[in-house]
Design a protein around this motif. Structure first.
Motif, mmCIF file in Angstrom:
data_model
loop_
_atom_site.group_PDB
_atom_site.id
_atom_site.type_symbol
_atom_site.label_atom_id
_atom_site.label_comp_id
_atom_site.label_asym_id
_atom_site.label_seq_id
_atom_site.Cartn_x
_atom_site.Cartn_y
_atom_site.Cartn_z
ATOM 1 N N ALA A 65 13.918 6.452 -11.237
ATOM 2 C CA ALA A 65 14.254 7.232 -10.036
ATOM 3 C C ALA A 65 15.732 7.632 -10.012
ATOM 4 O O ALA A 65 16.089 8.690 -9.475
ATOM 5 N N GLY A 66 16.567 6.819 -10.616
ATOM 6 C CA GLY A 66 18.013 7.103 -10.602
ATOM 7 C C GLY A 66 18.568 7.046 -9.185
ATOM 8 O O GLY A 66 18.237 6.146 -8.412
ATOM 9 N N PRO A 67 19.399 8.112 -8.823
ATOM 10 C CA PRO A 67 19.980 8.102 -7.479
ATOM 11 C C PRO A 67 19.000 8.547 -6.400
ATOM 12 O O PRO A 67 19.266 8.430 -5.208
ATOM 13 N N HIS A 68 17.832 9.018 -6.839
ATOM 14 C CA HIS A 68 16.867 9.538 -5.870
ATOM 15 C C HIS A 68 15.947 8.399 -5.383
ATOM 16 O O HIS A 68 15.707 7.430 -6.086
ATOM 17 N N PRO A 69 15.435 8.545 -4.161
ATOM 18 C CA PRO A 69 14.478 7.529 -3.684
ATOM 19 C C PRO A 69 13.180 7.557 -4.498
ATOM 20 O O PRO A 69 12.877 8.537 -5.176
ATOM 21 N N PHE A 70 12.385 6.451 -4.355
ATOM 22 C CA PHE A 70 11.097 6.379 -5.076
ATOM 23 C C PHE A 70 10.175 7.482 -4.590
ATOM 24 O O PHE A 70 10.101 7.796 -3.384
ATOM 25 N N THR A 71 9.471 8.012 -5.550
ATOM 26 C CA THR A 71 8.429 8.986 -5.184
ATOM 27 C C THR A 71 7.200 8.226 -4.658
ATOM 28 O O THR A 71 7.092 6.993 -4.782
ATOM 29 N N CYS A 72 6.284 9.009 -4.096
ATOM 30 C CA CYS A 72 5.037 8.393 -3.568
ATOM 31 C C CYS A 72 4.258 7.699 -4.680
ATOM 32 O O CYS A 72 3.690 6.625 -4.491
ATOM 33 N N GLU A 73 4.231 8.296 -5.877
ATOM 34 C CA GLU A 73 3.496 7.714 -6.988
ATOM 35 C C GLU A 73 4.125 6.393 -7.410
ATOM 36 O O GLU A 73 3.434 5.419 -7.716
ATOM 37 N N GLN A 74 5.465 6.352 -7.433
ATOM 38 C CA GLN A 74 6.158 5.119 -7.818
ATOM 39 C C GLN A 74 5.938 4.013 -6.789
ATOM 40 O O GLN A 74 5.736 2.849 -7.145
ATOM 41 N N LYS A 75 6.015 4.411 -5.509
ATOM 42 C CA LYS A 75 5.765 3.412 -4.460
ATOM 43 C C LYS A 75 4.354 2.836 -4.572
ATOM 44 O O LYS A 75 4.123 1.637 -4.435
ATOM 45 N N MET A 76 3.401 3.738 -4.822
ATOM 46 C CA MET A 76 1.999 3.291 -4.921
ATOM 47 C C MET A 76 1.814 2.371 -6.127
ATOM 48 O O MET A 76 1.117 1.354 -6.044
ATOM 49 N N GLU A 77 2.465 2.721 -7.254
ATOM 50 C CA GLU A 77 2.348 1.886 -8.445
ATOM 51 C C GLU A 77 2.923 0.490 -8.174
ATOM 52 O O GLU A 77 2.337 -0.519 -8.572
ATOM 53 N N TYR A 78 4.059 0.445 -7.481
ATOM 54 C CA TYR A 78 4.687 -0.839 -7.184
ATOM 55 C C TYR A 78 3.816 -1.669 -6.222
ATOM 56 O O TYR A 78 3.630 -2.879 -6.408
ATOM 57 N N GLN A 79 3.291 -0.996 -5.169
ATOM 58 C CA GLN A 79 2.446 -1.727 -4.209
ATOM 59 C C GLN A 79 1.178 -2.265 -4.864
ATOM 60 O O GLN A 79 0.733 -3.382 -4.576
ATOM 61 N N GLN A 80 0.594 -1.463 -5.751
ATOM 62 C CA GLN A 80 -0.622 -1.920 -6.442
ATOM 63 C C GLN A 80 -0.334 -3.154 -7.312
ATOM 64 O O GLN A 80 -1.101 -4.120 -7.339
ATOM 65 N N ALA A 81 0.802 -3.109 -8.032
ATOM 66 C CA ALA A 81 1.179 -4.261 -8.853
ATOM 67 C C ALA A 81 1.455 -5.483 -7.989
ATOM 68 O O ALA A 81 1.078 -6.610 -8.327
ATOM 69 N N LYS A 82 2.112 -5.254 -6.856
ATOM 70 C CA LYS A 82 2.413 -6.362 -5.954
ATOM 71 C C LYS A 82 1.132 -6.977 -5.384
ATOM 72 O O LYS A 82 0.979 -8.211 -5.339
ATOM 73 N N HIS A 83 0.213 -6.096 -4.952
ATOM 74 C CA HIS A 83 -1.071 -6.601 -4.414
ATOM 75 C C HIS A 83 -1.857 -7.364 -5.480
ATOM 76 O O HIS A 83 -2.509 -8.372 -5.184
ATOM 77 N N LYS A 84 -1.782 -6.899 -6.726
ATOM 78 C CA LYS A 84 -2.487 -7.566 -7.807
ATOM 79 C C LYS A 84 -1.931 -8.974 -8.034
ATOM 80 O O LYS A 84 -2.683 -9.939 -8.217
ATOM 81 N N VAL A 85 -0.583 -9.075 -7.993
ATOM 82 C CA VAL A 85 0.050 -10.382 -8.148
ATOM 83 C C VAL A 85 -0.324 -11.298 -6.997
ATOM 84 O O VAL A 85 -0.674 -12.486 -7.192
ATOM 85 N N GLU A 86 -0.262 -10.792 -5.764
ATOM 86 C CA GLU A 86 -0.607 -11.602 -4.598
ATOM 87 C C GLU A 86 -2.064 -12.049 -4.637
ATOM 88 O O GLU A 86 -2.395 -13.195 -4.270
#
Length: 529
Positions: free
Chosen positions: A433-454
């Motif tokens: 992402a660099g200096p830009h905020p996370f895109t919707c796709e990146q946020k979704m990828e992170y949330q999915q990984a987090k939910h999988k870990v939980e």
């Protein structure tokens, strides 16, 4: 004198004289030195006592009549002392066994033709015999084997009699035993004794008895001996009409002529009875005459009632069990109904008036307390079961505890790895992402990984707690089984500490008198017929 002439004509007196113990069997008793005429007159006294309404030798203390004297062939009846001494010496010299065999031989000779005439003409249907038990109370300060005395409706110390009647109601034989003897033991004994006494000239094949003999293992043994047993199913062995197979059409059996109404109807059926001796052994298939009593109702399902069922069952000599025909079912129901007039009423109207319920001889010997032994076996079995269950529960608790520890260690070793993977994913996404905020796709990828870990952590925690709960549950079970053991051990200790001495009656004198009473009843029936 008619009875005396009948006794001579039927050979009863000769049978009794031959059945008396030989003098060599009791060389030291008075019986060995008495004249044969004296022994004959004393045996006639015991035989005809019931005619003079004297039911035990003790009653002769005040007897002054001439009837008993005439029947015994004397000018004056024997005294209590002489009669009681003779009875005791006959019993002590093995007379009960000889007289029992003599009675069986004599009743067989007297009623032999009727045995064969009861067979259905043109068929292989064997003659019918009735066997039942009878308890007579014995009142004693000592503990003796107990049983249900039917006419009193109480469990009392008693003697147990097993009686064999033929299809005309003649009492052929009776054996005296303990009050706690079960009919499944007494029935084979009396049949074997009768057949051996008559020298296997006639084989008893068809027996009608009450539901006390309704046990799969017993019926299977009797089938192996080529005997047909007719009885009634116990109520806890069936539920309703659906418990039976191959149920045929119901045919009217009993009528109320005044109301022109059918009271009972009968249908043929079959029933499979489990044999308890072996799990692998196939069930015993029985023929059934299914009686439906329309006068009595029995609760069915919710809000349903139906006519009461009375299932009469019979074993078979045939290799392949086929259902009864309607005619055979009706005949079976009629044959069982005759158990009351041909056996129960014979006992009530003939044998009891002759003093069948009178006891003779109260000598006792110490035996194992059957009541305490039965209770001890039950408690010991429960104690052994509780011990096995405690051991198994503790093993399962320890196993589940070890499993819980392994899962806990696995969770704690895997949790840092999952957090590290999640952190790496976060670093990668930040770099992308660099200096830009996370895109919707990146946020979704992170949330999915987090939910999988939980989800994985929650799954491992659930497995850990499941094993932990299992360990605790099995531990508490083991504690309960340990409490049961203490309670059962206390009951066993109390049972052993308070065990009463049980004494068994000597039945020899009583059996001798029972033989004479049955002989007199058969003599009376022979005169009547």
């Amino acid at each position: 004198m008619l009875l005396l002439a009948a006794a001579q004509q039927t050979g009863l007196l000769e049978t009794l004289e031959q059945a008396l113990p030989v003098t060599s069997a009791a060389p030291t008793t008075r019986l060995a030195h008495q004249r044969p005429l004296t022994n004959q007159q004393l045996s006639r006294t015991l035989l005809f006592m019931g005619v003079a309404k004297q039911y035990r030798p003790w009653d002769l203390r005040s007897y002054s009549g001439g009837q008993l004297a005439g029947l015994s062939g004397r000018a004056k009846a024997y005294s209590y002392r002489s009669t009681e001494r003779f009875l005791s010496e006959v019993a002590q010299s093995g007379g009960s066994e000889r007289l029992t065999d003599g009675l069986a031989n004599w009743t067989y000779r007297v009623w032999n033709e009727q045995f064969r005439s009861t067979q259905e003409v043109g068929t292989d249907q064997p003659a019918t015999f009735y066997i039942d038990g009878h308890h007579k109370a014995v009142y004693s300060d000592k503990l003796i084997p107990r049983g249900l005395v039917g006419r009193l409706g109480k469990v009392l110390g008693c003697r147990g009699l097993v009686l064999l009647h033929d299809a005309k109601g003649h009492p052929l034989l009776a054996l005296t035993g303990r009050g706690d003897q079960h009919l499944t033991k007494g029935l084979p004994e009396i049949v074997t004794r009768f057949e051996e006494a008559i020298g296997q000239q006639f084989k008893i094949q068809r027996i009608i008895a009450d539901r006390e003999v309704m046990a799969g293992e017993f019926l299977a043994r009797e089938v192996g001996k080529q005997r047909v047993i007719v009885t009634i199913l116990k109520e806890n062995q069936y539920q309703d009409l659906n418990s039976f197979e191959e149920v045929g059409a119901f045919s009217p059996w009993l009528y109320d002529k005044k109301k022109e109404k059918v009271l009972r109807e009968v249908a043929p059926a079959t029933f499979e009875l489990k044999v308890a001796s072996s799990v692998t052994e196939p069930p015993l298939k029985l023929k059934v005459a299914l009686i439906r009593d329309l006068r009595r109702s029995k609760p069915g399902g919710p809000g349903e009632t139906g006519a009461k069922l009375i299932p009469l069952v019979t074993t078979s000599l045939e290799a392949e069990i086929k259902p009864l025909s309607s005619t055979q079912a009706l005949a079976l129901a009629e044959a069982y109904r005759q158990r009351w007039p041909l056996q129960e009423n014979i006992i009530k109207d003939w044998l009891l008036p002759m003093g069948l319920d009178i006891n003779h001889g109260f000598a006792k010997t110490v035996v194992e307390n059957s009541e305490v032994s039965k209770r001890r076996v039950q408690l010991q079995q429960r104690l052994n079961t509780a011990q096995k269950r405690e051991v198994s529960a503790r093993q399962r608790s320890a196993k589940a505890g070890e499993l819980s520890k392994r899962r806990h260690q696995k969770l704690h070793s895997l949790f840092p790895k999952l957090k590290q993977e999640l952190r790496k994913l976060d670093d990668r996404l930040e770099k992308e992402a660099g200096p830009h905020p996370f895109t919707c796709e990146q946020k979704m990828e992170y949330q999915q990984a987090k939910h999988k870990v939980e989800a994985e952590v929650a799954r491992l925690q659930g497995l850990e707690w499941e094993a932990h709960r299992t360990s605790n549950r099995e531990y508490y079970k083991a504690e309960e089984y340990e409490k049961q053991q203490k309670k059962l051990s206390g009951q066993l200790e109390k049972l052993n500490g308070g065990e009463r001495e049980m004494l068994e009656l000597d039945h020899q004198k009583d059996q001798v008198m029972t033989v004479f009473k049955l002989a007199l009843v058969n003599l009376g029936m022979w005169v009547r017929e």
